[in-house]
Scaffold this motif. Structure first.
Motif, PDB file in Angstrom:
ATOM      1  N   PHE A  19     -39.038  -2.093 -46.845  1.00 38.21           N
ATOM      2  CA  PHE A  19     -37.646  -1.691 -47.040  1.00 38.21           C
ATOM      3  C   PHE A  19     -36.695  -2.662 -46.360  1.00 38.21           C
ATOM      4  CE2 PHE A  19     -39.752   2.235 -48.094  1.00 38.21           C
ATOM      5  CZ  PHE A  19     -38.985   2.699 -49.137  1.00 38.21           C
ATOM      6  N   GLN A  20     -37.149  -3.186 -45.198  1.00 38.63           N
ATOM      7  CA  GLN A  20     -36.291  -4.139 -44.499  1.00 38.63           C
ATOM      8  C   GLN A  20     -36.065  -5.392 -45.328  1.00 38.63           C
ATOM      9  OE1 GLN A  20     -38.636  -4.143 -40.974  1.00 38.63           O
ATOM     10  NE2 GLN A  20     -37.130  -2.973 -39.790  1.00 38.63           N
ATOM     11  N   HIS A  21     -37.042  -5.719 -46.173  1.00 35.53           N
ATOM     12  CA  HIS A  21     -36.910  -6.936 -46.964  1.00 35.53           C
ATOM     13  C   HIS A  21     -36.206  -6.707 -48.293  1.00 35.53           C
ATOM     14  CE1 HIS A  21     -40.327  -8.430 -44.324  1.00 35.53           C
ATOM     15  NE2 HIS A  21     -39.265  -9.161 -44.049  1.00 35.53           N
ATOM     16  N   SER A  22     -35.887  -5.448 -48.604  1.00 38.83           N
ATOM     17  CA  SER A  22     -35.243  -5.177 -49.883  1.00 38.83           C
ATOM     18  C   SER A  22     -33.734  -5.365 -49.766  1.00 38.83           C
ATOM     19  CB  SER A  22     -35.550  -3.750 -50.318  1.00 38.83           C
ATOM     20  OG  SER A  22     -34.602  -3.337 -51.267  1.00 38.83           O
ATOM     21  N   ASP A  23     -33.129  -5.910 -50.831  1.00 36.20           N
ATOM     22  CA  ASP A  23     -31.686  -6.136 -50.813  1.00 36.20           C
ATOM     23  C   ASP A  23     -30.896  -4.847 -50.951  1.00 36.20           C
ATOM     24  OD1 ASP A  23     -32.071  -8.812 -50.601  1.00 36.20           O
ATOM     25  OD2 ASP A  23     -32.062  -9.158 -52.766  1.00 36.20           O
ATOM     26  N   TYR A  24     -31.543  -3.822 -51.468  1.00 41.48           N
ATOM     27  CA  TYR A  24     -30.806  -2.594 -51.750  1.00 41.48           C
ATOM     28  C   TYR A  24     -30.672  -1.697 -50.527  1.00 41.48           C
ATOM     29  CZ  TYR A  24     -31.186  -3.716 -56.664  1.00 41.48           C
ATOM     30  OH  TYR A  24     -31.068  -4.320 -57.867  1.00 41.48           O
ATOM     31  N   PHE A  25     -31.493  -1.952 -49.510  1.00 38.42           N
ATOM     32  CA  PHE A  25     -31.508  -1.039 -48.373  1.00 38.42           C
ATOM     33  C   PHE A  25     -30.979  -1.689 -47.102  1.00 38.42           C
ATOM     34  CE2 PHE A  25     -34.547   0.660 -51.321  1.00 38.42           C
ATOM     35  CZ  PHE A  25     -34.347   2.023 -51.227  1.00 38.42           C
ATOM     36  N   THR A  26     -30.317  -0.882 -46.290  1.00 42.86           N
ATOM     37  CA  THR A  26     -29.917  -1.304 -44.954  1.00 42.86           C
ATOM     38  C   THR A  26     -30.485  -0.260 -43.998  1.00 42.86           C
ATOM     39  OG1 THR A  26     -27.802  -1.715 -46.028  1.00 42.86           O
ATOM     40  CG2 THR A  26     -27.935  -2.192 -43.688  1.00 42.86           C
ATOM     41  N   MET A  27     -31.072  -0.724 -42.904  1.00 43.54           N
ATOM     42  CA  MET A  27     -31.636   0.210 -41.940  1.00 43.54           C
ATOM     43  C   MET A  27     -30.514   0.828 -41.118  1.00 43.54           C
ATOM     44  SD  MET A  27     -34.782   0.515 -42.073  1.00 43.54           S
ATOM     45  CE  MET A  27     -35.770  -0.135 -43.384  1.00 43.54           C
ATOM     46  N   SER A  28     -30.432   2.136 -41.108  1.00 42.47           N
ATOM     47  CA  SER A  28     -29.354   2.731 -40.321  1.00 42.47           C
ATOM     48  C   SER A  28     -29.877   3.281 -39.005  1.00 42.47           C
ATOM     49  CB  SER A  28     -28.646   3.824 -41.104  1.00 42.47           C
ATOM     50  OG  SER A  28     -29.319   5.038 -40.969  1.00 42.47           O
TER      51      SER A  28
END
Lengths: 368, 351
Positions: free
Chosen positions: B47-56
């Protein structure tokens, strides 16, 4: 103080005497909310699709039946071949075409693989993507239930919980948002012409010659409209709850206080526009330019703010409805309280104060 | 006033069209990792490498994840339970939970799809790595095509519609207030005693606004082409033919408003109300197909809806007159009706 109260009562009479405008002020929000509550939606309903199926075998018929039975889709019939797709899209009668391979069932059993093309009319990109996703999902479901041999189970099982709006109804998103936008438009509109009208008709001189101080005139102009707008708040919230069954999970008292605060912000903005404009016409055009389109587009009512380009996200922070939208959705759908919403509340309060202060400044200039 | 009327719409066109997208980006993901194993770490890094997600945020408490969603700090919380890795290795099967903020239903289903895709992708790679062969018999391959807008750009869909709207606002309000203003100022009396015929008076009032509207349309199309690379698939003359009829409808409507109202304020109230109804029921922001059927029938009487349909279909798909005969007929009928009514009303009030 007594002259101030007298002034407020005079303003009240002014408004109430013009019963035609009064009816408009109460009818517009009610009619708007009912109408738009039904029409402003973006989920898929009965999206028309057609099929190009050269094989017409048992498998393709079953798939088409499965698609046709979905209440998100509406089967409009078969097209002869692929060259019919473009004219059909151009006439706007269908939004998606499902094209099966030749000898579909035969390929599926003998080659262990057959293809389906999903062709979307993507001129509306959102609809196109939604319909394609819907059809893909149904085809995959079909495949999962009809696959012969051992089921191809996925090792990780995902259980999703949709919080606050499990049926994914866009009504729940839009109706609270519409409350914010309608209140914004009607309130700003109400006060935007008040001072400009006094200037145009020349009665401003009389007001200025009276012992009332500018701040009393400004506040006195807002107070009556504040009560009227509050009736509007009650009208729209009753409609939202009774006709659209939007859940109300938070505190009613908090909602009414926040709505009052938002009213004050919007009325003050109208007042500011009014004290800047020389004629009613300019005031109305300015109010329209500032509130109508920016509120619809930048408040997050329909389009998610987080998807906008950075500069526009910044721009959206000066739209009062943006903050009230967070508050209304928060209170109604999530049931959260002031401990979460204090920031939005403070911003609205700050805006109301700023607008009132600026209109006072603009007003003073007119004195000399 | 005139510069404001012409410049503000263009400015809005250039700025606001950028804001309009249903695309879901920057999904705020909150991770509740109760397992804290190698596998859970690997999954999170997907998920960290996906452009669609930001870790909150990150925690090992489910309640923290729920709170993050409630406070709007996260759109989505992924709960990786205890023994996730163990179950996956020993039983070849494990579950995890997604908590999704569904206030915005369509954004929620999109984020759900993205998340599931990443997890499934990760799972299938795990299976392949562990050597388990996944034989699915009778695979159906799906092949998606997006016609007319292959990059799914929202701006080229919105700009034609926004342009219609902005031209409308100018025309409806200017025409709506024009005669009312003469009434308020009293100059209407002077016009009434001149030998000018009523239809001459009405058309004389219409013509200047009509020319301004056509010019504004041309400039707007040019700006759309320049700034947003608006495609011009169809015939340009169809667009202008549509504009010509459409402007007649809107100007006629404006004149009708000014014959039934006494003050500019009333004229503006009515114009404003009509504008908001036309706007939200035009299919500009939310598709007409999503409305209930009765509301879809109402849009037949909405000139804005009909003209937006013409603009989008001609510019993006290259539809021709045969495809759009309904919209053209509908607009023409409206133009004749509205203007006839305006002339009749005008005679009544001043006969």
């Amino acid at each position: 103080m007594r002259s101030f109260i007298g002034f407020v009562i005079k303003e009240f009479y002014h408004i109430i005497r013009d019963y035609r405008s009064l009816i408009i002020l109460f009818a517009i929000p009610a009619v708007d909310l009912v109408l738009f509550g039904y029409t402003v939606r973006n989920e898929l309903t009965r999206a028309p699709f057609a099929v190009v199926d050269p094989s017409r075998d048992q498998v393709t018929t079953e798939i088409v039946q499965k698609l046709a039975s979905s209440h998100y889709l509406e089967f409009e019939g078969y097209l002869k071949n692929e060259s019919d797709i473009d004219p059909a899209f151009k006439a706007g009668k269908i939004k998606e075409v499902v094209v099966f391979d030749r000898k579909f069932a035969h390929k599926l059993t003998h080659n262990r693989s057959a293809g389906i093309q999903l062709i979307a009319d993507a001129s509306n990109p959102n609809m196109g993507a939604l319909i394609t996703a819907q059809i893909s999902g149904l085809v995959q479901q079909f495949q999962a239930t009809h696959a012969s041999g051992p089921p191809a189970g996925t090792p990780i099982n995902i259980r999703s919980r949709l919080l606050y709006n499990p049926d994914l109804r866009s009504v729940y998103l839009f109706v609270p948002g519409l409350i914010a936008v309608i209140l914004m438009l009607i309130s700003a509109l109400m006060t935007s012409i008040t001072i400009a009208r006094e200037k145009e008709t020349g009665s401003m001189e009389i007001l200025l010659a009276s012992p009332l101080r500018p701040i009393q005139i400004i506040i006195g102009k807002v107070v009556p409209y504040f009560f009227l707008a509050f009736i509007d708040v009650l009208i729209v919230i009753i409609i939202a709850l009774s006709i659209f069954n939007v859940p109300f999970r938070g505190s009613v008292t908090l909602f009414l206080c926040e709505a009052g605060l938002f009213e004050l912000t919007a009325l003050s903005l109208g007042l500011l526009i009014s004290s800047w404009s020389e004629s009613q016409q300019t005031a109305m055009m300015t109010a329209q330019g500032i509130t109508l389109m920016p509120t619809f587009i930048l408040s997050g009512l329909i389009f998610p703010i987080s998807s906008m380009p950075r500069p526009l996200q910044w721009l959206s922070t000066i739209i009062p409805a943006r903050w009230f939208l967070v508050i209304v959705r928060g209170i109604m759908l999530k049931g959260i309280g002031i401990e979460v919403l204090w920031k939005e509340t403070a911003i609205l309060g700050g805006m109301a104060f700023l607008f009132l202060f600026l209109s006072l400044r603009a007003f003073k200039v007119r004195l000399d | 006033m005139t510069t404001m009327i012409t410049l503000i719409p263009l400015l809005q066109l250039v700025i606001l069209a950028n804001a309009i997208t249903f695309e879901v980006k920057n999904i705020q993901l909150y991770v509740v990792d109760q397992d804290q194993s190698q596998v859970s770490q690997q999954l999170i890094s997907q998920f960290q490498h996906s452009d669609y997600f930001t870790m909150s945020g990150w925690s090992s408490q489910v309640s923290q994840g729920k709170k993050a969603i409630q406070d709007d700090k996260a759109n989505l919380a992924m709960v990786i339970p205890h023994y996730f890795q163990r179950d996956l290795i020993t039983q070849k099967h494990a579950s995890l939970q997604l908590l999704i903020n569904a206030v915005d239903g369509s954004a929620a289903s999109v984020s759900q799809t993205y998340t599931s895709a990443i997890i499934n992708n990760f799972a299938s790679r795990l299976t392949r790595a562990s050597g388990a062969v996944n034989i699915s018999t009778g695979h159906i391959g799906l092949d998606n095509h997006n016609w007319y807008n292959p990059q799914l750009k929202y701006s080229i869909y919105m700009v034609p519609g926004l342009l219609v709207l902005l031209v409308t606002m100018v025309e409806l309000f200017m025409a709506g207030m024009n005669i009312t203003r003469e009434k308020e100022l009293g100059t209407i009396e002077q016009l009434n005693i001149t030998p000018i015929k009523r239809y001459q008076f009405i058309s004389g009032k219409l013509l200047p606004f009509w020319i301004i509207g056509m010019a504004e349309m041309a400039v707007g199309l040019f700006v759309g082409w320049l700034v947003y690379a608006l495609p011009f698939v169809g015939h340009l003359w169809l667009i202008f033919a549509g504009s010509a009829i459409y402007l007649l409808v809107m100007l006629g409507l404006g004149l009708l408003i000014s014959t039934v109202t006494e003050t500019q304020q009333q004229a503006m109230f009515v114009g404003w109300f009509l504008m908001v109804v036309f706007l939200l029921m035009s299919g500009l922001f939310t598709p007409i197909e999503s409305m209930p059927l009765w509301a879809q029938h109402i849009t037949i009487g909405n000139p804005v809806a009909q003209f937006i349909e013409i603009m989008r279909n001609v510019l993006m798909k290259g539809s021709n007159l045969r495809d759009l005969w309904f919209q053209f007929t509908d607009l023409s009928i409206m133009a004749v009706t509205v203007n006839a009514l305006a002339v009749i009303r005008y005679r009544k009030t001043h006969a």
